[in-house]
Design a protein around this motif. Structure first.
Motif, PDB file in Angstrom:
ATOM      1  N   UNK A  29      27.930  35.356  19.850  1.00 11.67           N
ATOM      2  CA  UNK A  29      28.706  34.289  19.221  1.00 11.67           C
ATOM      3  C   UNK A  29      28.312  34.088  17.769  1.00 11.67           C
ATOM      4  N   UNK A  30      29.270  33.559  16.988  1.00 16.16           N
ATOM      5  CA  UNK A  30      28.988  33.169  15.604  1.00 16.16           C
ATOM      6  C   UNK A  30      27.822  32.182  15.577  1.00 16.16           C
ATOM      7  N   UNK A  31      27.028  32.219  14.502  1.00 10.61           N
ATOM      8  CA  UNK A  31      27.237  32.977  13.264  1.00 10.61           C
ATOM      9  C   UNK A  31      26.688  34.402  13.308  1.00 10.61           C
ATOM     10  N   UNK A  32      26.110  34.812  14.441  1.00 11.97           N
ATOM     11  CA  UNK A  32      25.565  36.163  14.529  1.00 11.97           C
ATOM     12  C   UNK A  32      26.656  37.160  14.899  1.00 11.97           C
ATOM     13  N   UNK A  33      26.295  38.447  14.839  1.00 12.58           N
ATOM     14  CA  UNK A  33      27.294  39.482  15.091  1.00 12.58           C
ATOM     15  C   UNK A  33      26.988  40.318  16.331  1.00 12.58           C
ATOM     16  N   UNK A  34      25.768  40.815  16.440  1.00 14.58           N
ATOM     17  CA  UNK A  34      25.436  41.727  17.527  1.00 14.58           C
ATOM     18  C   UNK A  34      24.039  41.451  18.078  1.00 14.58           C
ATOM     19  N   UNK A  38      16.487  47.662  23.523  1.00 11.05           N
ATOM     20  CA  UNK A  38      16.004  48.996  23.875  1.00 11.05           C
ATOM     21  C   UNK A  38      14.495  48.955  24.082  1.00 11.05           C
ATOM     22  N   UNK A  39      14.044  49.383  25.256  1.00  6.45           N
ATOM     23  CA  UNK A  39      12.613  49.564  25.534  1.00  6.45           C
ATOM     24  C   UNK A  39      11.769  48.361  25.111  1.00  6.45           C
ATOM     25  N   UNK A  40      12.183  47.167  25.528  1.00  5.00           N
ATOM     26  CA  UNK A  40      11.384  45.991  25.226  1.00  5.00           C
ATOM     27  C   UNK A  40      11.570  45.442  23.822  1.00  5.00           C
ATOM     28  N   UNK A  41      12.479  46.028  23.059  1.00  4.89           N
ATOM     29  CA  UNK A  41      12.779  45.545  21.706  1.00  4.89           C
ATOM     30  C   UNK A  41      14.156  44.916  21.687  1.00  4.89           C
ATOM     31  N   UNK A  42      14.231  43.692  21.155  1.00  9.39           N
ATOM     32  CA  UNK A  42      15.513  42.999  21.022  1.00  9.39           C
ATOM     33  C   UNK A  42      15.802  42.769  19.544  1.00  9.39           C
ATOM     34  N   UNK A  43      17.010  43.119  19.126  1.00 15.19           N
ATOM     35  CA  UNK A  43      17.455  42.920  17.744  1.00 15.19           C
ATOM     36  C   UNK A  43      18.671  42.004  17.725  1.00 15.19           C
ATOM     37  N   UNK A  44      18.661  41.050  16.808  1.00 12.21           N
ATOM     38  CA  UNK A  44      19.856  40.253  16.534  1.00 12.21           C
ATOM     39  C   UNK A  44      20.339  40.629  15.147  1.00 12.21           C
ATOM     40  N   UNK A  45      21.646  40.864  15.028  1.00 17.56           N
ATOM     41  CA  UNK A  45      22.204  41.397  13.789  1.00 17.56           C
ATOM     42  C   UNK A  45      23.127  40.372  13.145  1.00 17.56           C
ATOM     43  N   UNK A  46      22.938  40.198  11.836  1.00 23.42           N
ATOM     44  CA  UNK A  46      23.822  39.357  11.035  1.00 23.42           C
ATOM     45  C   UNK A  46      24.329  40.168   9.856  1.00 23.42           C
TER      46      UNK A  46
END
Length: 317
Positions: A29-34, A38-46
């Motif tokens: 959901x906004x305001x984030x994008x993605x 992977x393998x215990x790593x989480x990324x949030x993309x803006x």
């Protein structure tokens, strides 16, 4: 603000990059994008050029709950604003975006995992400063070596893994051999003329072709490791002579007729060891060793990805 159409295109490209790096990617959901896991790593993309939005993203801590396990999320920002600075994000601008989109397409073609630099901006700047300081510090060590033509980051991209990179100088015996003389058997004359160059890895004994004219006798960078040879120069020279004799040895078959009978006589003719000279000197080849999920090595002179790491004691070149 990043226009809606532009942001959608940026989001789609970021998805392509992350999926090439074997992340499971979903829209959020906004305001984030993605989000990418992977393998215990989480990324949030803006994907944004809005300074207020970027500032909020930079100072907010995010976590993800998976199977009752809370995972802290890293933050990846893509922005076209050149003068935006973040402290707690992985920040990509035009250069990173162009590089990784191109490499993602290539990774898909080659069916291999894309390696991403996920170092936060602040830590990256600190690491770059430290690395620069180390490289500026002279080593005080001068050895005959082939020049370093591949940068650390280029080696990491070639290796396909993220990790700490170390520059190592691997010893080789660069040799020039000459052979002369001949043998005559019956009416056959067998010459043993030969002249050539080559090199033997002084750790694992693997032979390769090298152009000795490219060796430079200069100081190596600070922090680099100079590896010790495991094979003595005399051993390498004996092997070169032995292999050259084997290569030049010929089997001669002579046909003879006696009355109605025909028979063949065979003779093995070898060059005389005293007619072979070998000049050998020790030189070094620079190699980037990257230690991540696995150990990979890249020839810092040619850019070639080596088959196995030197530490495994198997063939390198």
């Amino acid at each position: 603000m990043m226009e809606h159409d532009m942001r959608e295109k940026a989001k789609n490209a970021m998805r392509l990059i992350l999926e090439a790096a074997r992340f499971e990617v979903e829209e959020v959901d906004d305001p984030l994008d993605l989000s990418a896991v992977r393998d215990g790593t989480c990324l949030l993309v803006l994907c944004s050029n809005d300074r207020d939005q970027i500032s909020q993203f930079d100072k907010t801590n995010y976590s993800l709950m998976i199977d009752d396990h809370e995972m802290n999320c890293k933050k990846l920002l893509f922005s076209l604003e050149k003068d935006v600075a973040t402290e707690n994000c992985i920040q990509w601008g035009v250069d990173e975006f162009v590089r990784y989109t191109g490499e993602a397409v290539l990774a898909d073609i080659l069916n291999r995992e894309l390696a991403l630099d996920l170092t936060p901006s602040k830590a990256k700047k600190t690491a770059v400063a430290a690395a620069a300081a180390e490289k500026e510090e002279p080593s005080g060590i001068t050895i005959p070596h082939f020049p370093i033509k591949i940068s650390e980051q280029a080696a990491i991209r070639t290796g396909g893994v993220q990790g700490a990179a170390k520059l190592r100088f691997i010893p080789y015996f660069l040799f020039h051999y000459q052979s002369s003389g001949e043998q005559v058997y019956k009416d056959r004359r067998i010459p043993f003329d030969a002249d050539g160059w080559g090199a033997i890895n002084a750790i694992n004994g693997i032979k390769i072709d090298l152009d000795g004219k490219l060796v430079e006798d200069t100081e190596i960078p600070g922090g680099a490791e100079v590896c010790d040879p495991h094979i003595r120069k005399e051993e390498a020279t004996e092997r070169i002579v032995s292999e050259l004799i084997d290569r030049l040895t010929q089997k001669v078959r002579i046909k003879q007729e006696k009355g109605d009978a025909i028979f063949y006589e065979e003779k093995i003719l070898k060059p005389d060891k005293k007619n072979i000279t070998v000049d050998a000197k020790q030189v070094y080849i620079p190699v980037w060793q990257i230690r991540g999920k696995k150990i990979v090595e890249v020839n810092a002179f040619t850019g070639e990805l080596l088959s196995e790491p030197m530490d495994e004691g198997v063939e390198v070149f």
